[in-house]
Design a protein around this motif. Structure first.
Motif, PDB file in Angstrom:
ATOM      1  N   PRO A 128      41.430   7.376 -29.416  1.00 43.74           N
ATOM      2  CA  PRO A 128      40.498   8.490 -29.634  1.00 43.74           C
ATOM      3  C   PRO A 128      39.487   8.643 -28.504  1.00 43.74           C
ATOM      4  O   PRO A 128      39.153   9.763 -28.105  1.00 43.74           O
ATOM      5  N   THR A 129      39.003   7.514 -27.969  1.00 39.06           N
ATOM      6  CA  THR A 129      38.030   7.583 -26.884  1.00 39.06           C
ATOM      7  C   THR A 129      38.648   8.168 -25.628  1.00 39.06           C
ATOM      8  O   THR A 129      38.063   9.052 -24.968  1.00 39.06           O
ATOM      9  N   LEU A 130      39.836   7.706 -25.266  1.00 43.05           N
ATOM     10  CA  LEU A 130      40.528   8.253 -24.096  1.00 43.05           C
ATOM     11  C   LEU A 130      40.847   9.734 -24.289  1.00 43.05           C
ATOM     12  O   LEU A 130      40.803  10.514 -23.327  1.00 43.05           O
ATOM     13  N   SER A 131      41.154  10.113 -25.518  1.00 44.85           N
ATOM     14  CA  SER A 131      41.456  11.517 -25.796  1.00 44.85           C
ATOM     15  C   SER A 131      40.249  12.406 -25.533  1.00 44.85           C
ATOM     16  O   SER A 131      40.366  13.478 -24.932  1.00 44.85           O
ATOM     17  N   VAL A 132      39.079  11.965 -25.986  1.00 46.64           N
ATOM     18  CA  VAL A 132      37.864  12.753 -25.779  1.00 46.64           C
ATOM     19  C   VAL A 132      37.514  12.830 -24.292  1.00 46.64           C
ATOM     20  O   VAL A 132      37.128  13.886 -23.778  1.00 46.64           O
ATOM     21  N   ILE A 133      37.663  11.712 -23.583  1.00 44.58           N
ATOM     22  CA  ILE A 133      37.388  11.710 -22.142  1.00 44.58           C
ATOM     23  C   ILE A 133      38.328  12.665 -21.413  1.00 44.58           C
ATOM     24  O   ILE A 133      37.897  13.457 -20.558  1.00 44.58           O
ATOM     25  N   ALA A 134      39.613  12.593 -21.746  1.00 49.18           N
ATOM     26  CA  ALA A 134      40.590  13.481 -21.098  1.00 49.18           C
ATOM     27  C   ALA A 134      40.321  14.933 -21.450  1.00 49.18           C
ATOM     28  O   ALA A 134      40.467  15.825 -20.600  1.00 49.18           O
ATOM     29  N   LEU A 135      39.932  15.182 -22.687  1.00 49.45           N
ATOM     30  CA  LEU A 135      39.634  16.538 -23.130  1.00 49.45           C
ATOM     31  C   LEU A 135      38.538  17.156 -22.274  1.00 49.45           C
ATOM     32  O   LEU A 135      38.609  18.342 -21.909  1.00 49.45           O
ATOM     33  N   GLY A 136      37.531  16.364 -21.930  1.00 46.81           N
ATOM     34  CA  GLY A 136      36.439  16.881 -21.116  1.00 46.81           C
ATOM     35  C   GLY A 136      36.732  16.872 -19.636  1.00 46.81           C
ATOM     36  O   GLY A 136      36.656  17.902 -18.960  1.00 46.81           O
ATOM     37  N   ALA A 137      37.098  15.704 -19.102  1.00 48.06           N
ATOM     38  CA  ALA A 137      37.268  15.561 -17.656  1.00 48.06           C
ATOM     39  C   ALA A 137      38.448  16.374 -17.135  1.00 48.06           C
ATOM     40  O   ALA A 137      38.355  17.009 -16.077  1.00 48.06           O
ATOM     41  N   LEU A 138      39.569  16.363 -17.875  1.00 51.07           N
ATOM     42  CA  LEU A 138      40.741  17.107 -17.426  1.00 51.07           C
ATOM     43  C   LEU A 138      40.726  18.541 -17.934  1.00 51.07           C
ATOM     44  O   LEU A 138      40.859  19.494 -17.158  1.00 51.07           O
ATOM     45  N   GLY A 139      40.567  18.717 -19.241  1.00 51.30           N
ATOM     46  CA  GLY A 139      40.676  20.046 -19.839  1.00 51.30           C
ATOM     47  C   GLY A 139      39.554  20.977 -19.460  1.00 51.30           C
ATOM     48  O   GLY A 139      39.715  22.199 -19.481  1.00 51.30           O
ATOM     49  N   THR A 140      38.389  20.431 -19.124  1.00 51.20           N
ATOM     50  CA  THR A 140      37.264  21.282 -18.737  1.00 51.20           C
ATOM     51  C   THR A 140      36.937  21.153 -17.254  1.00 51.20           C
ATOM     52  O   THR A 140      36.638  22.144 -16.607  1.00 51.20           O
ATOM     53  N   GLY A 141      37.009  19.951 -16.703  1.00 46.46           N
ATOM     54  CA  GLY A 141      36.670  19.756 -15.304  1.00 46.46           C
ATOM     55  C   GLY A 141      37.775  20.168 -14.348  1.00 46.46           C
ATOM     56  O   GLY A 141      37.693  21.197 -13.670  1.00 46.46           O
ATOM     57  N   MET A 142      38.844  19.371 -14.303  1.00 51.46           N
ATOM     58  CA  MET A 142      39.926  19.636 -13.361  1.00 51.46           C
ATOM     59  C   MET A 142      40.606  20.972 -13.627  1.00 51.46           C
ATOM     60  O   MET A 142      40.948  21.717 -12.705  1.00 51.46           O
ATOM     61  N   ALA A 143      40.811  21.287 -14.909  1.00 46.96           N
ATOM     62  CA  ALA A 143      41.530  22.518 -15.246  1.00 46.96           C
ATOM     63  C   ALA A 143      40.790  23.759 -14.778  1.00 46.96           C
ATOM     64  O   ALA A 143      41.407  24.714 -14.290  1.00 46.96           O
ATOM     65  N   LEU A 144      39.474  23.775 -14.919  1.00 49.74           N
ATOM     66  CA  LEU A 144      38.716  24.938 -14.461  1.00 49.74           C
ATOM     67  C   LEU A 144      38.804  25.093 -12.949  1.00 49.74           C
ATOM     68  O   LEU A 144      38.921  26.203 -12.431  1.00 49.74           O
ATOM     69  N   GLN A 145      38.779  23.977 -12.234  1.00 49.99           N
ATOM     70  CA  GLN A 145      38.936  24.035 -10.786  1.00 49.99           C
ATOM     71  C   GLN A 145      40.280  24.660 -10.417  1.00 49.99           C
ATOM     72  O   GLN A 145      40.378  25.514  -9.530  1.00 49.99           O
ATOM     73  N   MET A 146      41.326  24.262 -11.110  1.00 44.76           N
ATOM     74  CA  MET A 146      42.654  24.796 -10.840  1.00 44.76           C
ATOM     75  C   MET A 146      42.721  26.285 -11.176  1.00 44.76           C
ATOM     76  O   MET A 146      43.316  27.086 -10.448  1.00 44.76           O
ATOM     77  N   GLN A 147      42.088  26.666 -12.280  1.00 45.66           N
ATOM     78  CA  GLN A 147      42.139  28.064 -12.699  1.00 45.66           C
ATOM     79  C   GLN A 147      41.394  28.966 -11.723  1.00 45.66           C
ATOM     80  O   GLN A 147      41.850  30.060 -11.408  1.00 45.66           O
ATOM     81  N   TYR A 148      40.243  28.516 -11.227  1.00 48.61           N
ATOM     82  CA  TYR A 148      39.511  29.314 -10.241  1.00 48.61           C
ATOM     83  C   TYR A 148      40.385  29.560  -9.015  1.00 48.61           C
ATOM     84  O   TYR A 148      40.428  30.658  -8.461  1.00 48.61           O
ATOM     85  N   GLY A 149      41.089  28.519  -8.573  1.00 51.19           N
ATOM     86  CA  GLY A 149      41.967  28.669  -7.420  1.00 51.19           C
ATOM     87  C   GLY A 149      43.118  29.621  -7.685  1.00 51.19           C
ATOM     88  O   GLY A 149      43.494  30.422  -6.821  1.00 51.19           O
ATOM     89  N   LEU A 150      43.695  29.556  -8.875  1.00 45.43           N
ATOM     90  CA  LEU A 150      44.802  30.449  -9.228  1.00 45.43           C
ATOM     91  C   LEU A 150      44.354  31.905  -9.258  1.00 45.43           C
ATOM     92  O   LEU A 150      45.067  32.795  -8.786  1.00 45.43           O
ATOM     93  N   VAL A 151      43.178  32.161  -9.826  1.00 46.87           N
ATOM     94  CA  VAL A 151      42.672  33.530  -9.898  1.00 46.87           C
ATOM     95  C   VAL A 151      42.540  34.116  -8.498  1.00 46.87           C
ATOM     96  O   VAL A 151      42.896  35.266  -8.244  1.00 46.87           O
ATOM     97  N   THR A 152      42.042  33.310  -7.568  1.00 48.95           N
ATOM     98  CA  THR A 152      41.855  33.779  -6.206  1.00 48.95           C
ATOM     99  C   THR A 152      43.186  33.937  -5.471  1.00 48.95           C
ATOM    100  O   THR A 152      43.394  34.894  -4.740  1.00 48.95           O
ATOM    101  N   GLU A 153      44.107  33.000  -5.694  1.00 51.83           N
ATOM    102  CA  GLU A 153      45.351  32.981  -4.928  1.00 51.83           C
ATOM    103  C   GLU A 153      46.375  33.997  -5.413  1.00 51.83           C
ATOM    104  O   GLU A 153      47.003  34.684  -4.604  1.00 51.83           O
ATOM    105  N   VAL A 154      46.569  34.103  -6.729  1.00 50.73           N
ATOM    106  CA  VAL A 154      47.624  34.976  -7.246  1.00 50.73           C
ATOM    107  C   VAL A 154      47.083  36.132  -8.064  1.00 50.73           C
ATOM    108  O   VAL A 154      47.854  36.956  -8.562  1.00 50.73           O
ATOM    109  N   GLY A 155      45.756  36.208  -8.240  1.00 54.05           N
ATOM    110  CA  GLY A 155      45.171  37.321  -8.968  1.00 54.05           C
ATOM    111  C   GLY A 155      44.976  37.013 -10.432  1.00 54.05           C
ATOM    112  O   GLY A 155      45.665  36.164 -11.011  1.00 54.05           O
ATOM    113  N   PRO A 156      44.027  37.699 -11.088  1.00 56.95           N
ATOM    114  CA  PRO A 156      43.711  37.418 -12.493  1.00 56.95           C
ATOM    115  C   PRO A 156      44.846  37.752 -13.450  1.00 56.95           C
ATOM    116  O   PRO A 156      45.003  37.095 -14.473  1.00 56.95           O
ATOM    117  N   THR A 157      45.663  38.784 -13.132  1.00 52.49           N
ATOM    118  CA  THR A 157      46.733  39.167 -14.047  1.00 52.49           C
ATOM    119  C   THR A 157      47.744  38.045 -14.207  1.00 52.49           C
ATOM    120  O   THR A 157      48.156  37.705 -15.325  1.00 52.49           O
TER     121      THR A 157
END
Length: 338
Positions: free
Chosen positions: A256-285
């Motif tokens: 459960p502890t690792l799940s919560v850490i991954a939920l925040g660090a990966l699902g909110t931290g790393m994932a948002l970084q990746m999404q910002y790059g995708l929006v810029t590179e291939v467009g929002p659509t």
């Protein structure tokens, strides 16, 4: 999806779980140059299709991680850990880039409301929902955010009136929700309270997006800085709520502890970084198409990893929901009236 601040109107998404997905709809236009530079540096390292697939998996597994987290922690504590580790991940990025957090009382005031609507409320509601409903059902409920968003646009965004096709998508999407819930059986076998919490969480995202669009569009600062500030505010909000309504955990079980850490660090931290790059590179659509993979992966993960039961109406209804959501995102061709 869901945790940013100033919106890019062409990206009305749900969330990831969806504050995260919803959050990516809020990258400020004034920061596009900074995002472009970062995306250009990453472009040669990892193809956008690979990053798209990774992002889909991370956000799709978020609902499974919530479910595992609630096995040992109270829902408010799961939500707190999620925003805390997400904020730490983004603050680390800001430190490396030597970027400051947003400034100005007005900006922080709006970020406080945005944090409540896009993080604190939906993250808590999803965690409470998964105490009594499968993670797969929570993931499907999350996919209704674009439907809620279009319904709200009827009254809140006069410049974004729906076409007949988008209105049909709204009706089709909610027909899919009824199919998922087995309406013809009188919703038997479905926990009404948990499902209502999940649908209410999905409604929070478009409400937050509309608020951000009206108050923070054009705010100075990079998407990472605005999102990091928003997550910091949400961390304080949830820390206060957790202190008032829950008791401190007696232990910290590994998974459960690792799940919560991954939920925040990966699902909110790393994932948002990746999404910002995708929006810029291939467009929002193209980037927003990740929204439609989330319930598929969430359902698959729930069945294969957690052993959740799956009846025929769940995948069929989910497909109808996604079809309706896709229709609500269509825009008239250039030169054609809405």
């Amino acid at each position: 999806m869901s945790a940013p601040a100033a919106p890019r109107p062409s990206l009305p998404t749900p969330s990831p779980t969806a504050a995260e997905a919803a959050a990516t709809a809020t990258a400020p236009v004034s920061a596009s140059a900074a995002v472009t530079t970062a995306a250009t540096r990453r472009r040669g390292l990892l193809d956008w299709r690979v990053r798209f697939a990774i992002l889909s998996v991370i956000w799709g597994f978020s609902f499974l991680l919530i479910k595992v987290g609630t096995e040992a922690y109270a829902p408010f504590q799961v939500a707190l850990g999620r925003v805390l580790f997400g904020a730490l991940a983004l603050l680390a990025v800001l430190m490396v880039r030597r970027e400051p957090l947003p400034r100005g009382l007005r900006t922080w005031g709006h970020l406080t409301v945005a944090a409540l609507l896009l993080n604190t409320a939906p993250f808590s509601l999803f965690a409470y929902a998964e105490l009594s409903i499968p993670s797969s059902l929570a993931g499907i409920c999350n996919a209704t955010s674009p439907l809620w968003g279009m319904a709200l646009s009827l009254v809140a965004l006069s410049e974004d009136r729906p076409t007949r096709r988008r209105f049909a998508g709204l009706g089709l999407g909610f027909l899919g929700v009824l199919t998922v819930l087995g309406a013809w059986h009188g919703f038997s076998g479905v926990d009404a309270k948990g499902t209502a919490f999940a649908l209410l969480a999905s409604l929070c995202y478009p409400v937050g997006w509309i608020y951000v669009r009206r108050t923070l569009a054009g705010t100075p600062g990079s998407p990472v800085a605005l999102t990091g500030g928003q997550l910091l505010v949400s961390t304080f909000q949830l820390a206060l709520v957790s202190a008032l309504f829950t008791s401190a955990p007696a232990s910290f079980p590994l998974w459960p502890t690792l799940s919560v850490i991954a939920l925040g660090a990966l699902g909110t931290g790393m994932a948002l970084q990746m999404q910002y790059g995708l929006v810029t590179e291939v467009g929002p659509t193209t980037a927003q198409m990740v929204t439609y993979f989330i319930p598929v992966i969430a359902t698959t993960a729930g069945v294969l990893v957690l052993g959740e039961q799956l009846s025929w109406n769940t995948p069929v209804g989910a497909a109808i929901v996604l079809a309706g959501a896709a229709l609500t995102q269509t825009r008239p061709a250039p030169g054609k009236p809405a």
